[in-house]
Scaffold this active site. Sequence first.
Site, PDB file in Angstrom:
ATOM      1  N   PRO A 121       0.824  -1.215   0.000  1.00 43.26           N
ATOM      2  CA  PRO A 121       0.000   0.000   0.000  1.00 43.26           C
ATOM      3  C   PRO A 121       0.851   1.255   0.000  1.00 43.26           C
ATOM      4  CG  PRO A 121       0.064  -0.962   2.195  1.00 43.26           C
ATOM      5  CD  PRO A 121       0.719  -1.944   1.268  1.00 43.26           C
ATOM      6  N   PRO A 122       0.448   2.269  -0.750  1.00 43.71           N
ATOM      7  CA  PRO A 122       1.154   3.556  -0.661  1.00 43.71           C
ATOM      8  C   PRO A 122       1.026   4.075   0.766  1.00 43.71           C
ATOM      9  CG  PRO A 122      -0.348   3.500  -2.541  1.00 43.71           C
ATOM     10  CD  PRO A 122      -0.672   2.313  -1.691  1.00 43.71           C
ATOM     11  N   CYS A 123       2.143   4.263   1.445  1.00 42.47           N
ATOM     12  CA  CYS A 123       2.126   4.677   2.851  1.00 42.47           C
ATOM     13  C   CYS A 123       2.614   6.105   2.955  1.00 42.47           C
ATOM     14  CB  CYS A 123       2.997   3.761   3.703  1.00 42.47           C
ATOM     15  SG  CYS A 123       2.318   2.105   3.896  1.00 42.47           S
ATOM     16  N   GLN A 124       1.716   7.058   2.765  1.00 37.85           N
ATOM     17  CA  GLN A 124       2.109   8.457   2.903  1.00 37.85           C
ATOM     18  C   GLN A 124       2.326   8.732   4.384  1.00 37.85           C
ATOM     19  OE1 GLN A 124      -0.601  11.238   1.184  1.00 37.85           O
ATOM     20  NE2 GLN A 124       0.557  13.028   1.836  1.00 37.85           N
ATOM     21  N   MET A 156       9.742   5.383   3.520  1.00 35.72           N
ATOM     22  CA  MET A 156       8.414   5.720   4.014  1.00 35.72           C
ATOM     23  C   MET A 156       8.374   5.715   5.537  1.00 35.72           C
ATOM     24  SD  MET A 156       6.996   2.774   5.439  1.00 35.72           S
ATOM     25  CE  MET A 156       5.324   3.306   5.450  1.00 35.72           C
TER      26      MET A 156
END
Length: 644
Positions: free
Chosen positions: A117-120, A172
């Site tokens: 998952p994109p972990c901003q 990240m």
Amino acid sequence: MKQGHYGVPLERSDYLKLDPNDHSCTPDSFQDWLKGFGKGKRLAVDLFSGAGGLSAGLERAGWTTAAAVDFDERALETHRANFPGLSLKMDLGDPAERDRLETILKPAAIDLVAGGPPCQPFSRAGRNKIRDLVKNHGRDPEDRRKELWSAYLDMVKRISPRAVLMENVPDMGLHDDFFVIRTIEDELEELGYATQVRLVDAWNYGVPQHRKRLILLARKDVDDFTWRKPDSRRTTLRDAIGDLPELEVVPTERVGERVLKYRKPRKLSPFAMKMREKAPRGVVWDHMTRRVRKDDHRIFEVMESDTKYSQLQEKLTEDEKGYQRYSAEKYTDKYKKLAWDELSRTITAHIAKDGYWYIHPEQLRTLTVREAARVQTFPDHFRFAGTRSDAFRQIGNAVPPLLGEAAAEVLQPVDDVAESVGLKPHWREVRNDLTDWAKRRREGGDWYQLPGEEPVPLHAAVVAILSGAKIKPVVMAELMTTVKRSKTLTAALFKKLIDVAPTTTVRSRLDRLAPLVDKPYDWQWKKRFDVPAKVAMKPAEASLYRLLIGEDLMLVGQSTLRVAARVNGVETYHANRLSEGRVNLVKLVGAGKDAPLRMGAIRLIGRDLCRDEQPRCSDCPLVAHCARRPELPYDQLTLAIPQD
């Protein structure tokens, strides 16, 4: 065909349309698929799947991907062509879509949920604002629906698989003290999973490039995460692509084709043999790249693998100076020629924009789609839907399948072991012991060295500005007793503090508090984050201050890294300790309301007990869990009574 300032004819490659896999299905036919092709197989779900690099790794490790979910249509077309099962376009940030996915998957016995998952990351300011909204304005603390890492975690909770695999880039975690990773790990442990967070160099597992990834694993059958031994030798770029056909390179002309003849060399590397499995005999697909400008053709010719872009002027003639069209000061590494007998540079999605970081070692061109796929360890039978740029982007965004395979192998079921209802994850026990010790210390003489249940900014500020001074514990205790019952700094209290100060150095440090004397408003809780700037705290002092007022952060220093390294059983001063060391620290700090308390405890242990020389192991609350325990003398293995 237009050429313009690009120096080559402008063209889009043909669009490769791929037919679905013979064993793909739709939501309507999924139950039939489960009774047919999927029957008896160990099933996995790949969330944020992209083109399917992680799915390919799972497949190599023994799973069948029952469903892959992404929002990229081209990547999903690629996945649908190369894998069986479902390939679903969904925005998992939408709770309604997660409801739909849960309904679709309900008939399936999913063993593993994987994904990247994109972990901003949260900024600290963002976390502070969220915490304030929760505390003072009634915001739901679980209102994280738009964060995709939270969506991933939500689907894990809904599916409740035996095992979980999450992959992401190390950076990240560095920007937010691994807050997201620690939170995911903590919530998984609440659900009864044992967890492991690990930084992995992909080249240890056959990937021919420099690529470090952050892997989070979880399982609820056993608390064991045993990785296979790293490969004895690196897979070089020659091993990876040296067998592929040489391409004719004429400036401004087309380079390569969708389909080319392939002649197997007499000596094929083990890696190339693996890549050729299931590929059509005598054919290689997608061995094509961008046209080469005339000026780039000359630059590629004069470059060596160690030539920096800023050094090109030395290699070009006076008439060729204009060939270096980018600023050498701004773009010191704009071009990178790869070396045959080394690892490739990390393949990223940027390769879809230009290939200047990936210049072929001998041929005067950039890497082809097939070469980039090889470096990412996609086998030659794997096709990528869309244009050439679509393919490059999908390849650059993917998890290398061989890395996915190595991580998935760690999670394979253990014979005759069912999911455990009463699993006690090791690191949760470690953190519980650390929390209990910290609370006992906080109730005694270390009350000011640890975040309190109701932190006082004044106390935290005094400790922070004195943290670098050499003060005897008894003197420090006297100083803190002076301010213990106060929440603001009056002139009288400030004078008393100065009078108690034992040395000129300590007095000069305390003098920094002068701007906040007789300013009760500045010590109020809502103004707490302004204090460091007003008293000119140094970065390390400000970090300690924020920790002592309950901020969830990690204090990264030699002493805290030493504690984490020793408990984890790794070399204290290993290379790149600020990234590897942080991951070790993550395991001890954890997440949740007691994370700041544990971080404070680790600071005290590193300072007073787990010293570089002559550590006081017998007093350490972590000795029972320490990987160095077998090395300790017998008389150091009995924990002392905690001291106040």
